[in-house]
Design a protein around this motif. Sequence first.
Motif, PDB file in Angstrom:
ATOM      1  N   LEU A 105       0.838  -1.196   0.000  1.00  0.00           N
ATOM      2  CA  LEU A 105       0.000   0.000   0.000  1.00  0.00           C
ATOM      3  C   LEU A 105       0.875   1.249   0.000  1.00  0.00           C
ATOM      4  CD1 LEU A 105      -2.641  -0.875   2.753  1.00  0.00           C
ATOM      5  CD2 LEU A 105      -2.827  -1.232   0.287  1.00  0.00           C
ATOM      6  N   VAL A 106       0.547   2.195  -0.843  1.00  0.00           N
ATOM      7  CA  VAL A 106       1.250   3.478  -0.868  1.00  0.00           C
ATOM      8  C   VAL A 106       0.353   4.525  -0.228  1.00  0.00           C
ATOM      9  CG1 VAL A 106       2.334   5.244  -2.299  1.00  0.00           C
ATOM     10  CG2 VAL A 106       2.501   2.830  -2.955  1.00  0.00           C
ATOM     11  N   LEU A 107       0.794   5.046   0.907  1.00  0.00           N
ATOM     12  CA  LEU A 107       0.044   6.064   1.641  1.00  0.00           C
ATOM     13  C   LEU A 107       0.731   7.420   1.502  1.00  0.00           C
ATOM     14  CD1 LEU A 107      -0.583   4.146   5.004  1.00  0.00           C
ATOM     15  CD2 LEU A 107      -1.913   4.033   2.881  1.00  0.00           C
ATOM     16  N   ALA A 108      -0.039   8.479   1.472  1.00  0.00           N
ATOM     17  CA  ALA A 108       0.495   9.840   1.450  1.00  0.00           C
ATOM     18  C   ALA A 108      -0.240  10.670   2.488  1.00  0.00           C
ATOM     19  CB  ALA A 108       0.346  10.465   0.067  1.00  0.00           C
ATOM     20  N   ALA A 109       0.457  11.621   3.066  1.00  0.00           N
ATOM     21  CA  ALA A 109      -0.154  12.488   4.076  1.00  0.00           C
ATOM     22  C   ALA A 109       0.454  13.877   3.983  1.00  0.00           C
ATOM     23  CB  ALA A 109       0.057  11.911   5.479  1.00  0.00           C
ATOM     24  N   GLU A 110      -0.288  14.849   4.495  1.00  0.00           N
ATOM     25  CA  GLU A 110       0.242  16.202   4.560  1.00  0.00           C
ATOM     26  C   GLU A 110      -0.320  16.941   5.763  1.00  0.00           C
ATOM     27  OE1 GLU A 110      -0.761  18.738   1.315  1.00  0.00           O
ATOM     28  OE2 GLU A 110      -2.824  18.054   1.211  1.00  0.00           O
ATOM     29  N   ASP A 146       6.086  10.865   8.532  1.00  0.00           N
ATOM     30  CA  ASP A 146       6.803  12.107   8.793  1.00  0.00           C
ATOM     31  C   ASP A 146       6.507  13.125   7.698  1.00  0.00           C
ATOM     32  OD1 ASP A 146       8.053  11.096  11.090  1.00  0.00           O
ATOM     33  OD2 ASP A 146       9.652  10.182   9.901  1.00  0.00           O
ATOM     34  N   PHE A 147       6.310  14.381   8.106  1.00  0.00           N
ATOM     35  CA  PHE A 147       6.101  15.460   7.153  1.00  0.00           C
ATOM     36  C   PHE A 147       7.445  16.115   6.831  1.00  0.00           C
ATOM     37  CE2 PHE A 147       2.008  15.821   9.738  1.00  0.00           C
ATOM     38  CZ  PHE A 147       1.301  14.991   8.887  1.00  0.00           C
ATOM     39  N   SER A 148       7.709  16.341   5.553  1.00  0.00           N
ATOM     40  CA  SER A 148       8.955  17.003   5.174  1.00  0.00           C
ATOM     41  C   SER A 148       8.952  18.438   5.693  1.00  0.00           C
ATOM     42  CB  SER A 148       9.122  16.998   3.655  1.00  0.00           C
ATOM     43  OG  SER A 148       8.065  17.718   3.036  1.00  0.00           O
ATOM     44  N   GLY A 152       5.776  19.924   4.131  1.00  0.00           N
ATOM     45  CA  GLY A 152       4.775  19.421   5.057  1.00  0.00           C
ATOM     46  C   GLY A 152       4.054  18.199   4.553  1.00  0.00           C
ATOM     47  N   ARG A 153       4.731  17.423   3.700  1.00  0.00           N
ATOM     48  CA  ARG A 153       4.131  16.226   3.135  1.00  0.00           C
ATOM     49  C   ARG A 153       5.030  15.024   3.411  1.00  0.00           C
ATOM     50  NH1 ARG A 153       3.226  18.918  -2.806  1.00  0.00           N
ATOM     51  NH2 ARG A 153       1.632  20.431  -2.206  1.00  0.00           N
ATOM     52  N   GLY A 154       4.447  13.852   3.309  1.00  0.00           N
ATOM     53  CA  GLY A 154       5.227  12.641   3.498  1.00  0.00           C
ATOM     54  C   GLY A 154       4.491  11.439   2.960  1.00  0.00           C
ATOM     55  N   GLY A 155       5.137  10.304   3.000  1.00  0.00           N
ATOM     56  CA  GLY A 155       4.506   9.093   2.490  1.00  0.00           C
ATOM     57  C   GLY A 155       5.101   7.853   3.115  1.00  0.00           C
TER      58      GLY A 155
END
Length: 198
Positions: A105-110, A146-148, A152-155
């Motif tokens: 699964l590829v998850l993304a968050a921000e 973790d958010f960059s 402010g994003r990460g995956g």
Amino acid sequence: MAMFFGPDRNIGTLGRKARAVSLAAIVPLMAACSGAGGKPPATAEATAPPLACPRVTIPEQTRDVTRFRAGGSHDLTDVVSRAAVLEYSGGCEYGPDGVTVNLKLVLAAERGPATRDTQGAYRYFVAVTDPSGRIMAKREFDTTIDFSPNLGRGGSVEDLQQHIALAEGATAANHGVVVGFQLEPAELEFNRDPRRNF
């Protein structure tokens, strides 16, 4: 502030986490993967057709999750973070005692405008269904993204592996696997709201 959920080269380096799941003692005659077909046992004839893997689905209502700050409204300025299941891949391999399934699964968050947190914590589920669509087994998993610092994003890439007991020669093609975020009632209500505009 525009919220991002499409594929993007700037999303940052994806963290890879391996998780082993065994449903053999819970759900016979089932498997979960997104590949077009599984490999038959090594002892099978070379001309034997591949055994199919179950179909993977991600319901729209659980594909993403939006977190709001406590006491705030459901305005964009009150968003703490959002996360989504971007895509999946996988396959399965049949053996004399069942099938081994691999699901990625590829998850993304921000991060949202309501916080300066450096990471977000989320919970997602993987459920196995029978041919009628009834859930026969379900497992939940926690993950932290973790958010960059700059975007402010990460995956994260979540690797799931499980072995399902099957009678030799049996197929799990008529079963399925459902993937999504485990939502609180208010989060699910927000996803279902037809007035939602972000």
